[in-house]
Design an enzyme around this catalytic site. Structure first.
Site, short mmCIF file in Angstrom:
data_model
loop_
_atom_site.label_atom_id
_atom_site.label_comp_id
_atom_site.label_asym_id
_atom_site.label_seq_id
_atom_site.Cartn_x
_atom_site.Cartn_y
_atom_site.Cartn_z
N PRO A 144 13.66 -7.00 -7.97
CA PRO A 144 13.91 -5.86 -7.10
C PRO A 144 14.35 -6.32 -5.71
O PRO A 144 14.15 -7.49 -5.34
CB PRO A 144 12.54 -5.17 -7.02
CG PRO A 144 11.58 -6.31 -7.14
CD PRO A 144 12.22 -7.34 -8.05
N SER A 190 9.68 4.30 -10.32
CA SER A 190 8.61 3.80 -9.48
C SER A 190 8.69 4.43 -8.09
O SER A 190 9.76 4.52 -7.51
CB SER A 190 8.69 2.28 -9.34
OG SER A 190 7.57 1.80 -8.64
N GLN A 191 7.53 4.85 -7.59
CA GLN A 191 7.45 5.30 -6.21
C GLN A 191 7.16 4.08 -5.34
O GLN A 191 6.18 3.37 -5.56
CB GLN A 191 6.31 6.33 -6.04
CG GLN A 191 6.15 6.74 -4.59
CD GLN A 191 4.94 7.61 -4.33
OE1 GLN A 191 4.99 8.48 -3.48
NE2 GLN A 191 3.84 7.40 -5.03
N TYR A 220 7.55 -10.32 -17.93
CA TYR A 220 8.46 -11.19 -17.19
C TYR A 220 8.81 -12.50 -17.89
O TYR A 220 9.96 -12.75 -18.20
CB TYR A 220 7.87 -11.49 -15.79
CG TYR A 220 7.74 -10.24 -14.96
CD1 TYR A 220 8.88 -9.53 -14.54
CD2 TYR A 220 6.50 -9.74 -14.62
CE1 TYR A 220 8.76 -8.37 -13.79
CE2 TYR A 220 6.38 -8.57 -13.87
CZ TYR A 220 7.51 -7.90 -13.46
OH TYR A 220 7.41 -6.74 -12.74
N SER A 264 -0.60 1.12 -10.28
CA SER A 264 -1.35 -0.06 -9.87
C SER A 264 -2.76 -0.05 -10.44
O SER A 264 -3.45 0.97 -10.41
CB SER A 264 -1.43 -0.12 -8.34
OG SER A 264 -2.29 -1.16 -7.94
N HIS A 320 9.97 -11.13 -9.37
CA HIS A 320 8.93 -10.12 -9.46
C HIS A 320 7.63 -10.55 -10.15
O HIS A 320 6.61 -9.87 -10.05
CB HIS A 320 9.52 -8.92 -10.23
CG HIS A 320 8.89 -7.61 -9.94
ND1 HIS A 320 7.67 -7.48 -9.30
CD2 HIS A 320 9.30 -6.35 -10.20
CE1 HIS A 320 7.37 -6.19 -9.19
NE2 HIS A 320 8.35 -5.48 -9.73
#
Length: 600
Positions: free
Chosen positions: A72, A509-510, A59, A413, A297
């Site tokens: 997002p 990404s889920q 980032y 994660s 984010h």
């Protein structure tokens, strides 16, 4: 692992060159051993050896504009407001929910999250929750800074309300009393009335936050030369969150158009200037019922955003609006409008930011698609992990569109570790490649076997990544340690294969939800796709983005290939009479990654 991840994605000649470089890097007494030793020393001195490296690389070092490229959005269900007052009631109720949730964070009463699915029951680090409302991303010339205010700070007793590209301070504590919901509504009504006063209207300074990070840092330096601007910026930078009261967009309201309005506001001609993109939590309430949140984010992952927004949605529907006046603060001061001093130079900066935002808006190709043929229940009945199954389907779609597989990012994660953020599940496995090729020219029994191998490879890599044994963070750590030691960058990190390994043409990404809403984000490379998916019992929701400027991508074409592939995979599963045991090792146990979800 790195070699096995890349072997089938690069040409044989390039692979052999990379293999030699990797072997040399790993020689006893070689560069790799030295860097590993230094990394172990770092791990002894820090609670999380990769956190700072990761947040900077992912980032803070990035120079692209935050809208689309980094921030997002979560799109709430469409609201049916009767009028502007109705939308303000919704906003007041939402703010009340935000304050209640923040109090739960400040008083440390949020229940600890526990991992589900594989290795269920492991407690997860909660630190990201404590950065939802007390952080701010400050632009820098080469690197941004994540400012973290103390939890419960008295400086943070206000929110910023954006309306008609103006910014207002809504104090939440007046005469040492917290505002009630009715008071908040009264203040919002005052703000709307003030915003409509064209004589006092200020230039649209929110546009500057939509620009490239270096451009915004340079513009900010110009702004803070004046004390009025300096004070306005300080107030925004210390707020709890931003609430954007949007006018009707004039767009036809569907899933795709609502997602676009969340990501970039439709540009400066619509709501793109009615934002402050540096603030992690920015809630949008449109008069036309288009609502959601857009997030900076760097402080937290998608699962934390989901937990917060689901709490708010349940609060909104489950707790009655408290509009009684009995205990209201009697004398409410008029909310302050933030003032700005402008010059011809600053006007030029605003114009340039507006043009760059418009270019970004025109370039984004988005398609939000609901696949309704089946959902995750069908996949579970096949004894397969829904996430692994969908990842394999994404590989099939990409292969059908491009005739090859590419480096793919699926966030995993790693909150099992203190201050853990994410590592990468590299979904473009050799087993996935064998499956997608088999779907073109092999018999069904072979296809089914290949599908199981692909799903098991995906599942195994998922377990590897979420338990801290992935390769991406480790390679990042070795690379950054070399830089800290002022070494010439090792060849492994300048090699063509390493560069390709970090060009995530397919970024996925889920982000599963238990209430009706969905997440979306942009691609991470100019010729790539961003694909966020939300598996539900009887349908799968996909949000696919790409850029019109690339001749290699088209969101609608990708969605069509994805649809067709998902139907073919279902038909294959139905036709196959082969028992699971012959092709599916024990790893096929479903990985329900509700707690593993993150946004890249």
């Amino acid at each position: 692992m790195y070699l096995s991840c890349m072997k089938h994605l690069v040409k044989e000649e390039q692979y052999q060159k990379t293999k030699a470089i990797v072997v040399k890097f790993g020689e006893p007494g070689g560069t790799g051993e030295l860097l590993q030793k230094k990394l172990l020393e770092r791990s002894d001195k820090t609670c999380n050896w990769v956190y700072d490296y990761w947040v900077e690389d992912m980032y803070l070092n990035q120079r692209l504009a935050l809208p689309v490229n980094s921030n997002p959005a979560m799109v709430f269900p469409k609201q049916n407001f009767k009028d502007r007052k109705d939308s303000l009631r919704f906003a007041a109720h939402l703010i009340t929910g935000v304050l209640e949730y923040k109090e739960r964070i400040d008083t440390r009463v949020l229940p600890v999250d526990f991992a589900r699915g594989q290795l269920a029951g492991t407690p997860l680090c909660m630190k990201q929750y404590y950065r939802l409302f007390n952080t701010y991303r400050l632009p820098g010339h080469k690197r941004d800074t994540l400012i973290i205010h103390g939890t419960g700070s008295t400086e943070q007793e206000h929110i910023i309300v954006a309306c008609k590209n103006q910014f207002f301070v809504l104090d939440l504590v007046v005469n040492k009393k917290k505002l009630k919901e009715m008071d908040i509504l009264t203040q919002l009504e005052k703000i709307v009335k003030m915003a409509e006063n064209s004589e006092e209207r200020q230039p649209p300074f929110g546009l500057l936050t939509s620009d490239g990070r270096t451009e915004w840092a340079q513009a900010r330096e110009v702004l803070i030369k004046d004390s009025v601007n300096r004070e306005s910026l300080a107030v925004i930078e210390k707020c709890l969150c931003v609430v954007c009261l949007d006018d009707p967009s004039g767009m036809e309201v569907g899933d795709t158009s609502r997602a676009l309005l969340m990501l970039h506001g439709g540009g400066h001609e619509k709501m793109g200037a009615n934002r402050w993109y540096d603030k992690p939590m920015q809630f949008i309430v449109g008069e036309d019922g288009v609502c959601g949140t857009v997030c900076e984010h760097s402080p937290f992952e998608g699962i934390v955003l989901v937990a917060c927004t689901e709490y708010l949605m349940k609060f909104m529907t489950g707790s009655p609006s408290k509009m009684g006046r009995a205990t209201s603060v009697s004398e409410l001061p008029t909310p302050a409008r933030l003032l700005w001093k402008t010059t011809p130079h600053i006007q030029g900066l605003l114009k340039a930011s507006a043009e760059r935002l418009q270019k970004l808006v025109r370039n984004l190709d988005m398609d939000v698609h609901k696949f309704e043929v089946y959902g995750k229940e069908f996949i579970k009945k096949q004894k397969m992990s829904p996430d692994a199954y969908i990842q394999v389907a994404l590989q099939l779609a990409f292969y059908r569109c491009n005739g090859r597989l590419v480096s793919t990012y699926e966030s995993a994660s790693i909150r099992r570790f203190h201050e853990g953020r994410v590592d990468n599940i590299r979904s473009a496995t050799s087993e996935a490649l064998a499956f997608v090729k088999a779907m073109t020219d092999e018999k069904d029994s072979e296809k089914m076997k290949r599908l199981w191998y692909a799903i098991n490879a995906q599942t195994n890599y998922t377990i590897t990544a979420i338990t801290g044994l992935g390769i991406d963070n480790h390679l990042l750590g070795l690379r950054e340690i070399a830089q800290e030691l002022k070494m010439e960058r090792p060849e492994i990190f300048t090699d063509e294969t390493y560069v390709a390994s970090n060009q995530f043409i397919l970024s996925t990404s889920q982000v599963p939800t238990t209430v009706e809403m969905f997440c979306c984000y942009g691609p991470v490379v100019p010729n790539g796709y961003g694909c966020c998916y939300n598996p539900q019992s009887d349908h799968l929701l996909f949000s696919v983005t790409s850029f019109h400027g690339s001749t290699e991508t088209c969101s609608a074409v990708f969605i069509k290939a994805l649809d067709e592939g998902l139907v073919e995979m279902r038909d294959l599963c139905r036709k196959s009479s082969e028992p699971q045991s012959s092709a599916a090792p024990a790893a096929s146990k479903a990985v329900e990654k509700s707690q593993g979800a993150g946004i890249n």
